[in-house]
Design an enzyme around this catalytic site. Structure first.
Site, PDB file in Angstrom:
ATOM      1  N   ASP A 155      25.364  83.475 -89.275  1.00  0.00           N
ATOM      2  CA  ASP A 155      24.159  84.447 -89.083  1.00  0.00           C
ATOM      3  C   ASP A 155      23.363  83.958 -90.833  1.00  0.00           C
ATOM      4  O   ASP A 155      23.894  83.846 -91.526  1.00  0.00           O
ATOM      5  CB  ASP A 155      24.481  85.722 -89.864  1.00  0.00           C
ATOM      6  CG  ASP A 155      22.943  86.731 -89.571  1.00  0.00           C
ATOM      7  OD1 ASP A 155      22.687  86.584 -88.641  1.00  0.00           O
ATOM      8  OD2 ASP A 155      22.062  86.351 -90.408  1.00  0.00           O
ATOM      9  N   ILE A 156      22.164  83.387 -89.882  1.00  0.00           N
ATOM     10  CA  ILE A 156      21.248  83.165 -90.719  1.00  0.00           C
ATOM     11  C   ILE A 156      20.280  84.255 -91.946  1.00  0.00           C
ATOM     12  O   ILE A 156      20.188  85.182 -91.572  1.00  0.00           O
ATOM     13  CB  ILE A 156      19.742  81.772 -90.320  1.00  0.00           C
ATOM     14  CG1 ILE A 156      20.464  80.805 -89.286  1.00  0.00           C
ATOM     15  CG2 ILE A 156      18.710  81.592 -91.082  1.00  0.00           C
ATOM     16  CD1 ILE A 156      19.078  80.456 -88.715  1.00  0.00           C
ATOM     17  N   ASN A 163      10.418  84.338 -90.550  1.00  0.00           N
ATOM     18  CA  ASN A 163       9.562  84.141 -89.509  1.00  0.00           C
ATOM     19  C   ASN A 163       8.835  85.518 -90.143  1.00  0.00           C
ATOM     20  O   ASN A 163       7.110  84.431 -89.640  1.00  0.00           O
ATOM     21  CB  ASN A 163      10.312  85.566 -88.275  1.00  0.00           C
ATOM     22  CG  ASN A 163      11.230  84.755 -87.617  1.00  0.00           C
ATOM     23  OD1 ASN A 163      10.688  83.137 -86.885  1.00  0.00           O
ATOM     24  ND2 ASN A 163      11.544  84.624 -86.523  1.00  0.00           N
ATOM     25  N   ASP A 172      11.163  78.672 -84.988  1.00  0.00           N
ATOM     26  CA  ASP A 172      11.799  77.825 -84.152  1.00  0.00           C
ATOM     27  C   ASP A 172      12.457  76.967 -84.883  1.00  0.00           C
ATOM     28  O   ASP A 172      13.872  76.795 -83.884  1.00  0.00           O
ATOM     29  CB  ASP A 172      11.130  77.991 -82.973  1.00  0.00           C
ATOM     30  CG  ASP A 172      10.954  79.091 -82.360  1.00  0.00           C
ATOM     31  OD1 ASP A 172      11.162  80.591 -82.573  1.00  0.00           O
ATOM     32  OD2 ASP A 172       9.693  79.254 -81.191  1.00  0.00           O
ATOM     33  N   GLU A 199      19.723  84.626 -84.557  1.00  0.00           N
ATOM     34  CA  GLU A 199      19.500  83.495 -85.356  1.00  0.00           C
ATOM     35  C   GLU A 199      21.144  83.793 -85.422  1.00  0.00           C
ATOM     36  O   GLU A 199      21.529  82.922 -86.324  1.00  0.00           O
ATOM     37  CB  GLU A 199      19.157  83.952 -86.563  1.00  0.00           C
ATOM     38  CG  GLU A 199      19.924  85.556 -87.354  1.00  0.00           C
ATOM     39  CD  GLU A 199      18.890  87.332 -86.929  1.00  0.00           C
ATOM     40  OE1 GLU A 199      18.793  87.635 -87.395  1.00  0.00           O
ATOM     41  OE2 GLU A 199      17.882  86.868 -85.967  1.00  0.00           O
TER      42      GLU A 199
END
Length: 282
Positions: A155-156, A163, A172, A199
């Site tokens: 997971d980011i 964002n 993106d 993500e």
């Protein structure tokens, strides 16, 4: 002239012949009466019979005309069928002559469509549909081979803030870069990198125990660090980082493939709880 009296036998024969002639006369009389009645009936009903004959004649003429029309239509239909048959033969001949080319084109098209159905449009790695299908397939294969299978769920960290800070286009691009890093870190043909959703990303590692999966996770972590993607709003690091949950199991008949993914998801949650930017395995 002398006459001789009839004998008794001659008399009996003569009487018999007279009786026979009388019966014939009576029979002819009855036939004459029947004929008279028939002639009388014919004369009385002659007009009706003539009318019926005329009606029958008209019906016959209509049937003949209808048959002529039907034969004409049938002839036209046969001509049309013959032309269609010629056209069909041409088509069949063309297919036979170019069948291999057409088969190759259809096979290529089918492969392209199947590829698109299994690929995430943004990151160009496997999508969730392909992940579920592949994990189930490999789980069954490892069960037969009695080999372990591992999952790395990534997971980011703080991606929403990324964002909000840099915009969705930059977000993106970040997703694409992370997907490429994960895919490049998987060295074996049987390994699969997939986008899990949002993500989150998954690496499926058949024939891999927990120690081997941790090594792959560390390689992914190092490669992400080397990207040096700025993340100024992160409370964890000034650059993009990953939290990872790593699990490995030896498949069993009473366990579904989803068990492995659920374990990795729980370990990922623990990694986030412990401060992110880390690998938690189990």
């Amino acid at each position: 002239m002398t006459t001789h009296p009839l004998t008794e036998s001659q008399t009996m024969q003569l009487l018999s012949e007279v009786q026979h002639l009388r019966q014939q006369v009576e029979q002819l009389s009855r036939l004459n009466q029947d004929l008279q009645i028939a002639l009388s009936t014919t004369a009385e009903h002659g007009d009706l019979i003539e009318a019926e004959l005329q009606l029958a004649n008209q019906k016959l003429k209509l049937e003949v005309a209808e048959r002529i029309r039907a034969e004409a239509n049938l002839k036209l239909l046969l001509e049309a069928v013959s032309k269609r048959s010629d056209d069909l033969e041409i088509i069949i001949q063309t297919i036979m002559e170019h069948g291999d080319v057409m088969d190759a084109q259809w096979d290529q098209k089918w492969r392209e469509e199947r590829h698109l159905a299994n690929i995430d449009g943004l990151t160009q790695i496997a999508n969730r549909r392909r992940l579920d299908e592949y994990l189930t397939q490999q789980w069954k294969q490892m069960l037969r081979d009695r080999q372990p299978i591992a999952i790395i769920l990534c997971d980011i960290d703080h991606f929403k803030q990324y964002n909000d800070t840099y915009g969705h286009l930059a977000g993106d691009d970040c997703l694409k870069l992370v997907a490429q890093v994960i895919a490049r870190s998987l060295k074996r043909p049987s390994d699969l990198a997939a986008r899990y959703g949002g993500e989150e990303f998954v690496a499926v590692l058949p024939q891999t125990d927990l120690a081997g999966a941790i090594v792959v996770a560390q390689q992914i972590q190092t490669a992400i660090q080397q990207l040096q993607i700025p993340q100024t709003q992160s409370s964890t690091n000034r650059h993009i980082t990953l939290s990872m949950g790593v699990s490995s199991l030896l498949p069993a008949h009473d366990l579904p493939a989803k068990t492995l993914l659920d374990m990795a998801d729980h370990l990922l949650y623990m990694a986030k709880q412990q401060g992110r930017d880390r690998i938690v395995s189990g």
